[in-house]
Write a protein that holds these residues in place. Structure first.
Motif, PDB file in Angstrom:
ATOM      1  N   GLY A 177       0.189  -1.241   0.394  1.00 35.40           N
ATOM      2  CA  GLY A 177       0.388   0.228   0.067  1.00 35.40           C
ATOM      3  C   GLY A 177       0.355   1.537  -0.134  1.00 35.40           C
ATOM      4  N   TRP A 178       0.750   2.610  -0.682  1.00 41.82           N
ATOM      5  CA  TRP A 178       1.739   3.363  -0.523  1.00 41.82           C
ATOM      6  C   TRP A 178       1.568   3.941   0.284  1.00 41.82           C
ATOM      7  N   GLN A 179       1.027   4.148   1.620  1.00 38.97           N
ATOM      8  CA  GLN A 179       1.354   4.408   2.750  1.00 38.97           C
ATOM      9  C   GLN A 179       1.618   3.720   3.180  1.00 38.97           C
ATOM     10  N   ASN A 180       2.624   2.650   3.289  1.00 43.20           N
ATOM     11  CA  ASN A 180       3.982   2.291   3.645  1.00 43.20           C
ATOM     12  C   ASN A 180       4.787   2.114   2.873  1.00 43.20           C
ATOM     13  N   GLN A 181       5.103   2.978   2.137  1.00 41.12           N
ATOM     14  CA  GLN A 181       6.322   3.687   1.539  1.00 41.12           C
ATOM     15  C   GLN A 181       7.334   4.532   2.016  1.00 41.12           C
ATOM     16  N   THR A 182       7.021   5.045   2.830  1.00 40.47           N
ATOM     17  CA  THR A 182       7.639   6.626   2.759  1.00 40.47           C
ATOM     18  C   THR A 182       9.156   5.723   3.366  1.00 40.47           C
ATOM     19  N   GLU A 183       9.480   4.915   4.676  1.00 41.38           N
ATOM     20  CA  GLU A 183      10.518   4.596   5.066  1.00 41.38           C
ATOM     21  C   GLU A 183      11.360   3.664   3.318  1.00 41.38           C
ATOM     22  N   ALA A 184      10.063   3.015   2.964  1.00 39.40           N
ATOM     23  CA  ALA A 184      12.035   2.352   2.304  1.00 39.40           C
ATOM     24  C   ALA A 184      12.013   3.530   0.373  1.00 39.40           C
ATOM     25  N   ILE A 185      11.245   4.352   0.767  1.00 39.35           N
ATOM     26  CA  ILE A 185      11.589   5.370  -0.479  1.00 39.35           C
ATOM     27  C   ILE A 185      12.736   6.273   0.481  1.00 39.35           C
ATOM     28  N   VAL A 186      12.535   7.453   0.977  1.00 38.89           N
ATOM     29  CA  VAL A 186      13.145   7.911   1.977  1.00 38.89           C
ATOM     30  C   VAL A 186      14.852   7.302   2.110  1.00 38.89           C
ATOM     31  N   ARG A 187      14.374   5.435   2.483  1.00 38.11           N
ATOM     32  CA  ARG A 187      16.029   5.114   2.627  1.00 38.11           C
ATOM     33  C   ARG A 187      16.716   4.327   1.276  1.00 38.11           C
ATOM     34  N   ALA A 188      16.077   5.007   0.299  1.00 37.21           N
ATOM     35  CA  ALA A 188      16.484   4.570  -0.820  1.00 37.21           C
ATOM     36  C   ALA A 188      17.666   6.312  -1.468  1.00 37.21           C
ATOM     37  N   LEU A 189      16.307   7.412  -0.790  1.00 36.71           N
ATOM     38  CA  LEU A 189      16.884   7.740  -1.753  1.00 36.71           C
ATOM     39  C   LEU A 189      18.479   8.904  -1.193  1.00 36.71           C
ATOM     40  N   GLN A 190      18.298   7.486   0.344  1.00 37.72           N
ATOM     41  CA  GLN A 190      19.888   8.564   1.232  1.00 37.72           C
ATOM     42  C   GLN A 190      19.876   9.297   1.816  1.00 37.72           C
ATOM     43  N   LEU A 191      18.033   9.863   2.376  1.00 41.33           N
ATOM     44  CA  LEU A 191      18.227  11.008   2.578  1.00 41.33           C
ATOM     45  C   LEU A 191      17.833  10.257   4.572  1.00 41.33           C
ATOM     46  N   SER A 192      18.012   9.532   4.045  1.00 45.28           N
ATOM     47  CA  SER A 192      17.726   8.851   6.530  1.00 45.28           C
ATOM     48  C   SER A 192      18.760   8.512   7.118  1.00 45.28           C
TER      49      SER A 192
END
Length: 388
Positions: A373-388
């Motif tokens: 679900g889109w609502q549960n993807q923020t953490e993975a996207i931010v990690r992949a962008l190396q922003l966390s």
């Protein structure tokens, strides 16, 4: 088959916005991500650029905004490079314009990432890809076209600082080829899909998953390139139709039946290619979603999307045990798995477990929303962008 009262919804591609609006979307927050795709479409662009931007922009607590751009925006590439902090090149072939865009970000000391959802960046796999898609290998120019496309994709990848992809199997292939750090963000469903899926599931749940007395097996092809995949399940479909008079088949997309299905043509319905939102409704009308795949490295790179889109509307899937499907589907709990020689047995087993359908459908939907679900993807996207 499930008879749904939920109507078709009016549809227009939501990403067809003027450049001014897409630039404004990029400027909304402090940290800005520009997704690039050659031109918008309903498949990879939607999953890997449009959906990503929707998640980042929809995160109420984040400081990241995102937007998407195309080759047609080439006259404004400098402005995009000035505004964005990160560029994500999604599945794009090398050309002087892509080279120029990457160079502009590099000149500004900004990070450039490559996102891809298929094994189409390493020419060592070109023959496997062509063979799996069932392309006419004698066609003039075919090898020039495929080797050029894959090599150009690989060249774009090599110009980037890291890669993002859909599953761990494909991530390893990317790492082996490029030597770059690779992160995984799965394909997932966006807001529009899930809003309609929720209504469809609620309607089926209210009816306790009771259909019209017929059981419908659906094959949703997407493109004619799945002809060889469909050929895996077609003999089993003929056997099941011969044995079970209450079973029907729905084929969506561009697949043509073989001779073995001719005697059952009165029990086979065809549907044209659907927009991705109303596809959810059509998925919701069938009891079982069939997902046969050839077994090789190319198909092991495919994502779980056919499983989770069906699960979101309370439809169970029967799938080949590819890398992602055997991870997503727990046989007999939220769907069924079938090797190439097991399709008849698997379909009959699923048909004979009608008493388990409601519980399994609820579990499949719960699992799909949690993981895809889109609502549960923020953490993975931010990690992949190396922003966390």
């Amino acid at each position: 088959m499930f008879e749904l009262a939920t109507p078709l919804v009016p549809y227009a591609d939501p990403w067809l916005q003027p450049l001014s609006e897409r630039l404004a979307m990029l400027h909304r927050r402090e940290v800005r991500v520009a997704y690039f795709y050659e031109e918008p479409n309903n498949s990879t662009f939607r999953y890997r650029a449009y959906n990503m931007a929707q998640v980042l922009n929809g995160c109420e607590t984040g400081n990241v905004s995102a937007s998407y751009f195309f080759l047609s925006d080439r006259e404004r590439f400098d402005e995009i490079a000035d505004a964005a902090d990160i560029l994500v090149i999604c599945r794009s072939r090398y050309c002087h314009e892509v080279n120029g865009l990457i160079t502009k970000f590099r000149a500004r000391r900004k990070r450039v990432l490559f996102d891809i959802d298929d094994l189409v960046f390493d020419t060592d796999y070109a023959h496997l890809v062509v063979a799996t898609l069932g392309v006419d290998v004698t066609k003039k120019g075919l090898w020039d076209d495929w080797f050029a496309m894959i090599a150009r994709m690989g060249q774009t990848l090599k110009m980037c600082d890291g890669a993002i992809t859909t599953n761990e199997f494909l991530a390893q292939k990317l790492a082996n080829y490029s030597g770059l750090p690779v992160f995984v963000v799965p394909n997932f469903m966006n807001k529009e899909q899930l809003e309609l899926a929720e209504r469809i599931f609620a309607e089926k749940e209210h009816a306790r998953f009771v259909g019209d007395g017929k059981v419908c097996l659906g094959y949703f092809s997407g493109s004619p390139s799945h002809r060889l995949d469909y050929a895996i399940v077609e003999p089993a479909l003929a056997e099941v139709l011969a044995e079970r008079p209450d079973v029907e088949v729905m084929v969506v997309g561009y697949i043509d039946h073989g001779p073995v299905m001719r005697e059952f043509s009165h029990r086979i319905s065809r549907q044209p290619f659907q927009d991705y939102v109303n596809l959810q409704r059509l998925l919701g009308t069938v009891e079982f979603n069939l997902m046969p795949l050839q077994s090789n490295a190319f198909t092991d790179c495919k994502s779980e999307l056919k499983y989770f889109e069906a699960a979101s509307v309370g439809t169970l899937s029967i799938a080949s045990p590819s890398f992602t499907y055997r991870r997503a589907i727990r046989d007999g709990e939220n769907g069924y798995l079938a090797k190439a020689h097991e399709w008849t047995e698997a379909i009959l087993r699923a048909l004979d477990r009608s008493e388990a359908y409601e519980v399994m459908a609820a579990e499949a939907r719960r699992d799909a929303l949690l993981k895809f679900g889109w609502q549960n993807q923020t953490e993975a996207i931010v990690r992949a962008l190396q922003l966390s």
